[in-house]
Design a protein around this motif. Structure first.
Motif, PDB file in Angstrom:
ATOM      1  N   HIS A   1      74.535  39.006  76.071  1.00  0.00           N
ATOM      2  CA  HIS A   1      74.263  38.409  74.759  1.00  0.00           C
ATOM      3  C   HIS A   1      74.987  39.133  73.634  1.00  0.00           C
ATOM      4  O   HIS A   1      75.425  40.269  73.790  1.00  0.00           O
ATOM      5  CB  HIS A   1      72.753  38.391  74.479  1.00  0.00           C
ATOM      6  CG  HIS A   1      72.122  39.747  74.427  1.00  0.00           C
ATOM      7  ND1 HIS A   1      72.052  40.492  73.277  1.00  0.00           N
ATOM      8  CD2 HIS A   1      71.532  40.484  75.400  1.00  0.00           C
ATOM      9  CE1 HIS A   1      71.440  41.630  73.525  1.00  0.00           C
ATOM     10  NE2 HIS A   1      71.108  41.647  74.811  1.00  0.00           N
ATOM     11  N   SER A   2      75.091  38.441  72.512  1.00  0.00           N
ATOM     12  CA  SER A   2      75.636  39.044  71.292  1.00  0.00           C
ATOM     13  C   SER A   2      74.730  40.193  70.886  1.00  0.00           C
ATOM     14  O   SER A   2      73.509  40.111  71.021  1.00  0.00           O
ATOM     15  CB  SER A   2      75.677  38.015  70.162  1.00  0.00           C
ATOM     16  OG  SER A   2      76.486  36.916  70.500  1.00  0.00           O
ATOM     17  N   THR A   3      75.330  41.264  70.361  1.00  0.00           N
ATOM     18  CA  THR A   3      74.532  42.439  70.008  1.00  0.00           C
ATOM     19  C   THR A   3      74.331  42.615  68.512  1.00  0.00           C
ATOM     20  O   THR A   3      73.622  43.520  68.099  1.00  0.00           O
ATOM     21  CB  THR A   3      75.164  43.715  70.583  1.00  0.00           C
ATOM     22  OG1 THR A   3      76.494  43.846  70.070  1.00  0.00           O
ATOM     23  CG2 THR A   3      75.180  43.688  72.100  1.00  0.00           C
ATOM     24  N   PHE A   4      74.942  41.765  67.696  1.00  0.00           N
ATOM     25  CA  PHE A   4      74.715  41.905  66.259  1.00  0.00           C
ATOM     26  C   PHE A   4      73.319  41.417  65.903  1.00  0.00           C
ATOM     27  O   PHE A   4      72.727  40.602  66.597  1.00  0.00           O
ATOM     28  CB  PHE A   4      75.785  41.182  65.436  1.00  0.00           C
ATOM     29  CG  PHE A   4      75.880  39.695  65.680  1.00  0.00           C
ATOM     30  CD1 PHE A   4      75.017  38.801  65.063  1.00  0.00           C
ATOM     31  CD2 PHE A   4      76.867  39.187  66.515  1.00  0.00           C
ATOM     32  CE1 PHE A   4      75.119  37.438  65.279  1.00  0.00           C
ATOM     33  CE2 PHE A   4      76.982  37.828  66.740  1.00  0.00           C
ATOM     34  CZ  PHE A   4      76.099  36.954  66.120  1.00  0.00           C
ATOM     35  N   LEU A   5      72.782  41.923  64.802  1.00  0.00           N
ATOM     36  CA  LEU A   5      71.495  41.479  64.283  1.00  0.00           C
ATOM     37  C   LEU A   5      71.752  40.412  63.245  1.00  0.00           C
ATOM     38  O   LEU A   5      72.778  40.439  62.549  1.00  0.00           O
ATOM     39  CB  LEU A   5      70.724  42.648  63.680  1.00  0.00           C
ATOM     40  CG  LEU A   5      70.103  43.613  64.692  1.00  0.00           C
ATOM     41  CD1 LEU A   5      71.156  44.513  65.297  1.00  0.00           C
ATOM     42  CD2 LEU A   5      69.047  44.441  64.029  1.00  0.00           C
ATOM     43  N   ILE A   6      70.844  39.497  63.111  1.00  0.00           N
ATOM     44  CA  ILE A   6      71.010  38.343  62.233  1.00  0.00           C
ATOM     45  C   ILE A   6      70.162  38.552  60.988  1.00  0.00           C
ATOM     46  O   ILE A   6      68.963  38.834  61.088  1.00  0.00           O
ATOM     47  CB  ILE A   6      70.585  37.067  62.988  1.00  0.00           C
ATOM     48  CG1 ILE A   6      71.490  36.891  64.224  1.00  0.00           C
ATOM     49  CG2 ILE A   6      70.623  35.846  62.084  1.00  0.00           C
ATOM     50  CD1 ILE A   6      70.909  36.018  65.299  1.00  0.00           C
ATOM     51  N   LEU A   7      70.783  38.422  59.814  1.00  0.00           N
ATOM     52  CA  LEU A   7      70.078  38.602  58.544  1.00  0.00           C
ATOM     53  C   LEU A   7      69.903  37.236  57.880  1.00  0.00           C
ATOM     54  O   LEU A   7      70.885  36.563  57.567  1.00  0.00           O
ATOM     55  CB  LEU A   7      70.846  39.548  57.627  1.00  0.00           C
ATOM     56  CG  LEU A   7      70.161  39.909  56.321  1.00  0.00           C
ATOM     57  CD1 LEU A   7      68.835  40.639  56.570  1.00  0.00           C
ATOM     58  CD2 LEU A   7      71.081  40.772  55.464  1.00  0.00           C
ATOM     59  N   VAL A   8      68.643  36.845  57.696  1.00  0.00           N
ATOM     60  CA  VAL A   8      68.301  35.526  57.156  1.00  0.00           C
ATOM     61  C   VAL A   8      67.561  35.720  55.837  1.00  0.00           C
ATOM     62  O   VAL A   8      66.640  36.534  55.752  1.00  0.00           O
ATOM     63  CB  VAL A   8      67.423  34.738  58.160  1.00  0.00           C
ATOM     64  CG1 VAL A   8      67.026  33.386  57.599  1.00  0.00           C
ATOM     65  CG2 VAL A   8      68.156  34.579  59.489  1.00  0.00           C
ATOM     66  N   ASP A   9      67.952  34.959  54.826  1.00  0.00           N
ATOM     67  CA  ASP A   9      67.294  35.070  53.520  1.00  0.00           C
ATOM     68  C   ASP A   9      65.981  34.282  53.504  1.00  0.00           C
ATOM     69  O   ASP A   9      65.660  33.574  54.458  1.00  0.00           O
ATOM     70  CB  ASP A   9      68.248  34.657  52.396  1.00  0.00           C
ATOM     71  CG  ASP A   9      68.476  33.161  52.275  1.00  0.00           C
ATOM     72  OD1 ASP A   9      67.770  32.359  52.914  1.00  0.00           O
ATOM     73  OD2 ASP A   9      69.379  32.773  51.513  1.00  0.00           O
ATOM     74  N   PRO A  10      65.201  34.411  52.430  1.00  0.00           N
ATOM     75  CA  PRO A  10      63.890  33.732  52.375  1.00  0.00           C
ATOM     76  C   PRO A  10      63.956  32.200  52.446  1.00  0.00           C
ATOM     77  O   PRO A  10      62.955  31.560  52.768  1.00  0.00           O
ATOM     78  CB  PRO A  10      63.314  34.182  51.036  1.00  0.00           C
ATOM     79  CG  PRO A  10      63.973  35.492  50.759  1.00  0.00           C
ATOM     80  CD  PRO A  10      65.359  35.341  51.314  1.00  0.00           C
ATOM     81  N   THR A  11      65.117  31.616  52.187  1.00  0.00           N
ATOM     82  CA  THR A  11      65.230  30.153  52.251  1.00  0.00           C
ATOM     83  C   THR A  11      65.622  29.652  53.638  1.00  0.00           C
ATOM     84  O   THR A  11      65.748  28.447  53.853  1.00  0.00           O
ATOM     85  CB  THR A  11      66.264  29.628  51.231  1.00  0.00           C
ATOM     86  OG1 THR A  11      67.566  30.059  51.619  1.00  0.00           O
ATOM     87  CG2 THR A  11      65.940  30.095  49.822  1.00  0.00           C
ATOM     88  N   GLY A  12      65.854  30.572  54.587  1.00  0.00           N
ATOM     89  CA  GLY A  12      66.230  30.176  55.943  1.00  0.00           C
ATOM     90  C   GLY A  12      67.719  30.114  56.182  1.00  0.00           C
ATOM     91  O   GLY A  12      68.163  29.601  57.203  1.00  0.00           O
ATOM     92  N   LEU A  13      68.506  30.660  55.260  1.00  0.00           N
ATOM     93  CA  LEU A  13      69.959  30.695  55.450  1.00  0.00           C
ATOM     94  C   LEU A  13      70.377  32.035  56.030  1.00  0.00           C
ATOM     95  O   LEU A  13      69.943  33.092  55.556  1.00  0.00           O
ATOM     96  CB  LEU A  13      70.685  30.487  54.120  1.00  0.00           C
ATOM     97  CG  LEU A  13      70.564  29.122  53.471  1.00  0.00           C
ATOM     98  CD1 LEU A  13      71.249  29.125  52.105  1.00  0.00           C
ATOM     99  CD2 LEU A  13      71.163  28.045  54.370  1.00  0.00           C
ATOM    100  N   MET A  14      71.213  31.989  57.050  1.00  0.00           N
ATOM    101  CA  MET A  14      71.790  33.216  57.585  1.00  0.00           C
ATOM    102  C   MET A  14      72.824  33.696  56.584  1.00  0.00           C
ATOM    103  O   MET A  14      73.775  32.987  56.262  1.00  0.00           O
ATOM    104  CB  MET A  14      72.423  32.964  58.943  1.00  0.00           C
ATOM    105  CG  MET A  14      73.042  34.196  59.550  1.00  0.00           C
ATOM    106  SD  MET A  14      73.758  33.796  61.158  1.00  0.00           S
ATOM    107  CE  MET A  14      74.707  35.269  61.457  1.00  0.00           C
TER     108      MET A  14
END
Length: 185
Positions: free
Chosen positions: A150-163
């Motif tokens: 799997h991809s190893t990066f972490l995903i950062l999502v804002d409060p509106t649901g946008l990555m």
């Protein structure tokens, strides 16, 4: 023949000049162009958040993995736990199990690193939809309880649901904490 004392002196001068130039050059780079722990997306993208991730309006940091992982996943969770301990930014931390069929203990597994890291699992279809929407990848082993690539990066999502960005594996905890402090809440 050049003496060792002269060579050592020459090397010392070169190193000091190099350090001085490096400091001078780095001070010329504007803050917005300096490398950061967060790789910001030029175009934020909507992601298919899973039910366990939608309960509030905080930023979200989401790691992908599986509880039987021998190296990358526990290292990432350990770093996330360290980050959570030093950062007071309202960011929710999630560990999404990619092996929905075999995982039942992911909630306890993630919480063992820090109780504020929420382990999440979902159906295979929901997991695939989320991962694809985030531009990540994974592949289950054909062997039951086998490894998951799997991809190893972490995903950062804002409060509106946008990555909004990705955090690379091996991030510097203190630096990422400083970047989290600058997020708009």
């Amino acid at each position: 023949m050049i003496s060792a004392r002269i060579c050592t002196g020459f090397i010392f001068v070169c190193v000091m000049l190099g350090l001085g130039l490096g400091i001078r050059i780095s001070s010329l780079v504007p803050d917005h162009q300096r490398p950061t722990e967060i790789e910001w997306l030029t175009t934020p993208r909507p992601v298919a958040l899973l039910p366990g991730m939608m309960d509030n309006h905080n930023w979200k940091l989401i790691a992908l993995g599986y509880s039987r992982c021998p190296d990358v996943c526990p290292t990432t969770l350990g770093a996330m736990a360290s980050l959570k301990r030093i950062s007071d930014s309202p960011v929710d931390y999630f560990f999404l199990s990619l092996d929905a069929v075999s995982e039942s203990s992911v909630v306890h597994y993630a919480a063992a690193f820090d109780p504020r890291i929420r382990g999440v699992t979902a159906t295979s279809k929901q997991v695939r939809h989320f991962v694809d929407s985030a531009g990540a990848q994974y592949e289950l082993s054909e062997v039951i309880n086998g490894p998951v690539a799997h991809s190893t990066f972490l995903i950062l999502v804002d409060p509106t649901g946008l990555m909004r960005g990705r955090v690379r594996q091996g991030f510097q905890v203190n630096e990422l904490s400083r970047e989290f402090a600058k997020l708009a809440f």
